[in-house]
Design a protein around this motif. Sequence first.
Motif, PDB file in Angstrom:
ATOM      1  N   TRP A   1      41.899  33.477  37.892  1.00 55.01           N
ATOM      2  CA  TRP A   1      42.296  34.300  39.020  1.00 55.01           C
ATOM      3  C   TRP A   1      41.545  34.222  40.296  1.00 55.01           C
ATOM      4  O   TRP A   1      42.275  34.546  41.500  1.00 55.01           O
ATOM      5  CB  TRP A   1      42.073  35.668  38.444  1.00 55.01           C
ATOM      6  CG  TRP A   1      40.729  36.111  38.120  1.00 55.01           C
ATOM      7  CD1 TRP A   1      40.010  35.990  37.131  1.00 55.01           C
ATOM      8  CD2 TRP A   1      39.561  36.605  39.003  1.00 55.01           C
ATOM      9  NE1 TRP A   1      38.447  36.381  37.323  1.00 55.01           N
ATOM     10  CE2 TRP A   1      38.375  36.666  38.671  1.00 55.01           C
ATOM     11  CE3 TRP A   1      39.663  37.079  40.440  1.00 55.01           C
ATOM     12  CZ2 TRP A   1      37.281  37.361  39.183  1.00 55.01           C
ATOM     13  CZ3 TRP A   1      38.668  37.432  41.308  1.00 55.01           C
ATOM     14  CH2 TRP A   1      37.484  37.431  40.719  1.00 55.01           C
ATOM     15  N   SER A   2      40.377  33.831  40.413  1.00 59.74           N
ATOM     16  CA  SER A   2      39.664  33.544  41.674  1.00 59.74           C
ATOM     17  C   SER A   2      40.211  32.362  42.400  1.00 59.74           C
ATOM     18  O   SER A   2      40.189  32.540  43.889  1.00 59.74           O
ATOM     19  CB  SER A   2      38.115  33.219  41.526  1.00 59.74           C
ATOM     20  OG  SER A   2      38.097  32.111  40.656  1.00 59.74           O
ATOM     21  N   LEU A   3      41.012  31.519  41.867  1.00 60.82           N
ATOM     22  CA  LEU A   3      41.545  30.302  42.673  1.00 60.82           C
ATOM     23  C   LEU A   3      42.729  31.112  43.265  1.00 60.82           C
ATOM     24  O   LEU A   3      43.277  30.683  44.689  1.00 60.82           O
ATOM     25  CB  LEU A   3      42.131  29.297  41.831  1.00 60.82           C
ATOM     26  CG  LEU A   3      41.002  28.535  41.272  1.00 60.82           C
ATOM     27  CD1 LEU A   3      41.437  27.360  40.357  1.00 60.82           C
ATOM     28  CD2 LEU A   3      40.120  27.782  42.414  1.00 60.82           C
ATOM     29  N   PHE A   4      43.613  31.953  42.847  1.00 58.32           N
ATOM     30  CA  PHE A   4      44.605  32.913  43.516  1.00 58.32           C
ATOM     31  C   PHE A   4      44.065  33.592  44.523  1.00 58.32           C
ATOM     32  O   PHE A   4      44.799  33.644  45.595  1.00 58.32           O
ATOM     33  CB  PHE A   4      45.259  33.782  42.691  1.00 58.32           C
ATOM     34  CG  PHE A   4      46.504  34.485  43.050  1.00 58.32           C
ATOM     35  CD1 PHE A   4      47.517  33.559  43.316  1.00 58.32           C
ATOM     36  CD2 PHE A   4      46.380  35.893  43.471  1.00 58.32           C
ATOM     37  CE1 PHE A   4      48.780  34.555  43.895  1.00 58.32           C
ATOM     38  CE2 PHE A   4      47.129  36.513  44.120  1.00 58.32           C
ATOM     39  CZ  PHE A   4      48.530  35.889  44.207  1.00 58.32           C
ATOM     40  N   ALA A   5      42.995  34.303  44.538  1.00 58.54           N
ATOM     41  CA  ALA A   5      42.298  35.146  45.785  1.00 58.54           C
ATOM     42  C   ALA A   5      42.044  34.136  46.672  1.00 58.54           C
ATOM     43  O   ALA A   5      42.484  34.373  47.888  1.00 58.54           O
ATOM     44  CB  ALA A   5      40.916  35.767  45.171  1.00 58.54           C
ATOM     45  N   LEU A   6      41.356  32.858  46.388  1.00 59.53           N
ATOM     46  CA  LEU A   6      41.131  31.963  47.513  1.00 59.53           C
ATOM     47  C   LEU A   6      42.452  31.406  48.233  1.00 59.53           C
ATOM     48  O   LEU A   6      42.519  31.188  49.372  1.00 59.53           O
ATOM     49  CB  LEU A   6      40.326  30.577  47.074  1.00 59.53           C
ATOM     50  CG  LEU A   6      38.984  30.711  46.557  1.00 59.53           C
ATOM     51  CD1 LEU A   6      38.329  29.681  45.808  1.00 59.53           C
ATOM     52  CD2 LEU A   6      38.076  31.168  48.043  1.00 59.53           C
ATOM     53  N   GLY A   7      43.482  31.301  47.323  1.00 61.48           N
ATOM     54  CA  GLY A   7      44.774  30.893  47.683  1.00 61.48           C
ATOM     55  C   GLY A   7      45.167  31.901  49.030  1.00 61.48           C
ATOM     56  O   GLY A   7      45.951  31.476  49.818  1.00 61.48           O
TER      57      GLY A   7
END
Length: 159
Positions: free
Chosen positions: A134-140
């Motif tokens: 999920w944190s990669l989505f936030a960075l995205g």
Amino acid sequence: MTGPQQRPTGAEQPTGPEQLSGPAPAGGVERPTGPEQAAGAESVGGVRRSGLRNPDKAVRGLGAGTMSLEALVLLLAIQPIRVVGGDLSGAAIGAIVALAVACVVLAGMMRRPWAWHAGTVIQGLLLLSGLLHWSLFALGVMFALVWAYALHVRRVILG
């Protein structure tokens, strides 16, 4: 600088933005040289002037800086995600490293017009990597917004 500024006389020639605006018109009213001029920029040879000496180079620098920053943040985010976010799989780490390498390569290729489209694809791939964590989505989401702003600035400067 303290004190009033005076216009150069005779042998003194301005070397900065003052040179672009020319001498002051009669009556002491100066022409706008900043954002005021950009809003109603005069055309020179049918091309809108941005006020930059080399607008193409400035825009390339913006794109390269954005891609470099994204690569750095992605690589530095691996450890905090592992510590705070919990289970970060090997596939997620591989995706992060691959995206960071792609960002560095694109940062060096911003001279090519297709690199801007590839940068947009990178943002989409980072959003898709949110399926791994999920944190990669936030960075995205964050970098997609930054990239959208860079594209907006590019469109405004280059027309």
